[in-house]
Design a protein around this motif. Structure first.
Motif, PDB file in Angstrom:
ATOM      1  N   VAL A 105       0.769  -1.171  -0.045  1.00 40.31           N
ATOM      2  CA  VAL A 105      -0.332   0.034  -0.233  1.00 40.31           C
ATOM      3  C   VAL A 105       0.642   1.617   0.102  1.00 40.31           C
ATOM      4  N   ARG A 106       1.156   1.972  -1.462  1.00 45.68           N
ATOM      5  CA  ARG A 106       1.526   3.062  -1.175  1.00 45.68           C
ATOM      6  C   ARG A 106       0.982   4.389  -1.468  1.00 45.68           C
ATOM      7  N   GLY A 107      -0.286   4.372  -1.526  1.00 50.86           N
ATOM      8  CA  GLY A 107      -1.919   5.748  -1.551  1.00 50.86           C
ATOM      9  C   GLY A 107      -3.004   4.662  -0.983  1.00 50.86           C
ATOM     10  N   VAL A 108      -3.453   5.912  -0.606  1.00 51.25           N
ATOM     11  CA  VAL A 108      -5.065   5.798   0.016  1.00 51.25           C
ATOM     12  C   VAL A 108      -5.881   6.315  -0.529  1.00 51.25           C
ATOM     13  N   PRO A 109      -6.588   6.244  -0.230  1.00 49.71           N
ATOM     14  CA  PRO A 109      -7.563   4.204  -0.428  1.00 49.71           C
ATOM     15  C   PRO A 109      -6.712   2.636  -1.756  1.00 49.71           C
ATOM     16  N   THR A 110      -6.429   1.970  -0.471  1.00 48.79           N
ATOM     17  CA  THR A 110      -6.357   0.584  -1.226  1.00 48.79           C
ATOM     18  C   THR A 110      -7.084  -0.214  -0.929  1.00 48.79           C
ATOM     19  N   LEU A 111      -7.648  -0.566  -1.570  1.00 50.28           N
ATOM     20  CA  LEU A 111      -8.296  -1.956  -0.870  1.00 50.28           C
ATOM     21  C   LEU A 111      -8.388  -3.515  -2.170  1.00 50.28           C
ATOM     22  N   VAL A 112      -7.822  -4.580  -0.975  1.00 49.39           N
ATOM     23  CA  VAL A 112      -6.925  -6.301  -1.335  1.00 49.39           C
ATOM     24  C   VAL A 112      -8.386  -6.729  -1.272  1.00 49.39           C
ATOM     25  N   LEU A 113      -8.421  -7.622  -2.064  1.00 49.96           N
ATOM     26  CA  LEU A 113      -9.744  -8.488  -2.053  1.00 49.96           C
ATOM     27  C   LEU A 113      -9.046  -9.928  -1.988  1.00 49.96           C
ATOM     28  N   PHE A 114      -9.658 -10.065  -0.824  1.00 51.77           N
ATOM     29  CA  PHE A 114      -8.910 -11.678  -0.639  1.00 51.77           C
ATOM     30  C   PHE A 114     -10.235 -12.660  -0.273  1.00 51.77           C
ATOM     31  N   ALA A 115      -9.530 -14.086  -1.633  1.00 55.97           N
ATOM     32  CA  ALA A 115     -10.493 -15.008  -1.696  1.00 55.97           C
ATOM     33  C   ALA A 115      -9.648 -16.102  -1.302  1.00 55.97           C
ATOM     34  N   ASP A 116     -10.902 -16.954  -0.710  1.00 56.72           N
ATOM     35  CA  ASP A 116      -9.271 -18.230   0.146  1.00 56.72           C
ATOM     36  C   ASP A 116      -8.441 -18.148   0.744  1.00 56.72           C
ATOM     37  N   GLY A 117      -8.238 -16.965   1.287  1.00 61.23           N
ATOM     38  CA  GLY A 117      -7.145 -16.323   1.585  1.00 61.23           C
ATOM     39  C   GLY A 117      -5.873 -16.098   1.564  1.00 61.23           C
ATOM     40  N   GLU A 118      -6.437 -15.637   0.099  1.00 65.21           N
ATOM     41  CA  GLU A 118      -5.118 -15.262  -1.141  1.00 65.21           C
ATOM     42  C   GLU A 118      -5.690 -13.487  -1.152  1.00 65.21           C
TER      43      GLU A 118
END
Length: 140
Positions: A105-118
């Motif tokens: 994450v270098r800028g906000v907002p940043t969204l990270v989607l996890f599926a099955d733990g990854e």
């Protein structure tokens, strides 16, 4: 005061985990638990790892209190939490700089989607609700 806030966050996470467990154990190791209908603040790698392990699809919102676009994105993220099967984690980048660095994450907002733990998707900046819903549904 910071310690009090952290203790409250820890207690809330524990309450949410216990509440989700009261709905019956599906026996699948937690990945099938019902998602909370509101975003949950997580603090630290262990907290995020546990949250991701407890839910099949997780949208992690890396934000900062001083960030205007983050505030604009908040109702969109709340809607995704309440109206989709995804669990939403809120990560304050100022309080969790190491965690933010871990996920690039270098800028906000940043969204990270996890599926099955990854982590499977990363979005930076303001996003439309339809796009977030589409991403969540494509990994559900």
């Amino acid at each position: 005061m910071t310690e009090d806030i952290e203790e409250i966050r820890r207690q809330k996470m524990e309450e949410l985990r216990n509440r989700a467990g009261d709905g019956g154990d599906s026996g699948d190791g937690g990945a099938g638990e019902q998602s909370p209908s509101e975003p949950v603040h997580v603090d630290g790698q262990a907290d995020l790892d546990g949250f991701v392990a407890d839910h099949g699809v997780v949208l992690a919102d890396f934000y900062a209190d001083w960030c205007g676009p983050c505030k604009m994105l908040e109702p969109v993220v709340e809607s995704v939490a309440s109206e989709t099967d995804a669990a939403v984690a809120k990560v304050d980048v100022d309080a969790n700089q190491g965690l933010a660095a871990e996920y690039g994450v270098r800028g906000v907002p940043t969204l990270v989607l996890f599926a099955d733990g990854e982590p499977v998707e990363r979005l930076v900046g303001m996003q439309e609700e339809a796009r977030l819903r589409s991403l969540v549904e494509s990994h559900a």
